[in-house]
Design an enzyme around this catalytic site. Sequence first.
Site, short mmCIF file in Angstrom:
data_model
loop_
_atom_site.label_atom_id
_atom_site.label_comp_id
_atom_site.label_asym_id
_atom_site.label_seq_id
_atom_site.Cartn_x
_atom_site.Cartn_y
_atom_site.Cartn_z
N SER A 124 0.85 -1.18 0.00
CA SER A 124 0.00 0.00 0.00
C SER A 124 0.89 1.23 0.00
CB SER A 124 -0.90 0.02 1.24
OG SER A 124 -1.47 1.30 1.43
N TYR A 160 -0.39 -0.65 10.53
CA TYR A 160 -0.76 -1.04 9.16
C TYR A 160 0.30 -0.55 8.18
CZ TYR A 160 -3.38 -0.97 4.74
OH TYR A 160 -3.78 -1.13 3.43
#
Length: 274
Positions: A124, A160
């Site tokens: 990501s 994350y």
Amino acid sequence: SSGINAEYGARLGAEVLILARNKVTCESAVAEIKEVTKNEKVSHHIVDLASFASIRDFATSFLSSYNQLDILINNAGLVSPPFDVTEENIEAHVGVNYLGHFYLTRLLSDMLVKCRSKVVVLSSRAHEQGEIKLGDLEGEVPGIFCPPKERSATLDWKRYSISNRARVYFARELIVRHPELTAVSLHPGVIKTELDRGMGACVRRITSCLSCLMKTPVQGAATTLHCATNDMSAHNGKYFMDSAPSPLKSGAIIPDVQVKLWDVSAAVCERFEK
């Protein structure tokens, strides 16, 4: 288990195996793909990346049933899960998003090398905020893997982001340790999925308001499918966005951290294999 990547593979006539935690969703995806593509060579296996035992069970079953694996797509990801740690007491984001994929790839590595396979690692753009320092990788239980002392939306996002930086490092170091392989990492885009389902109501309202700016799941699969179905040998180890190589942010990659992360990850896996 949305099945988009699998559907494309099935349309190409490939034999496709979908791994997922949710049996009902997975079986539904397989049935739909078979109906749409008329390819009966689509199956599924239930795997929980938060459990080394589950990953081992799958790998053992797969290696006893198959002798070829051409493409491995490490696709699973979560943010703000309802659990703090994996079965091995590893922080959940790093444990599932990174270490679960690392362990699965490790167990399949002999076959991957034999087949000179391609490994596609979803990451990501959040990796840009996920700094990993050498100090995070020291100690009997390195800090990057330690259970959280507290939870918040801000801290969950940080973890994350760290897990996605680890994924970028993973793809790069994989081809150093196994030069027979091709591996890339990628940012699929901001996609309308259930990734935010574990986040607070306020965050979910914000993402809902921004949904018109997000990619559909089909659009979000485009870069993954581009990397999986095209020759990546000229871009080995690279990071992709919008189906093209994309330069990483200055300072994102620290070679010593890349090597150390692999070594401590392998050590953690070995500890739970004993």
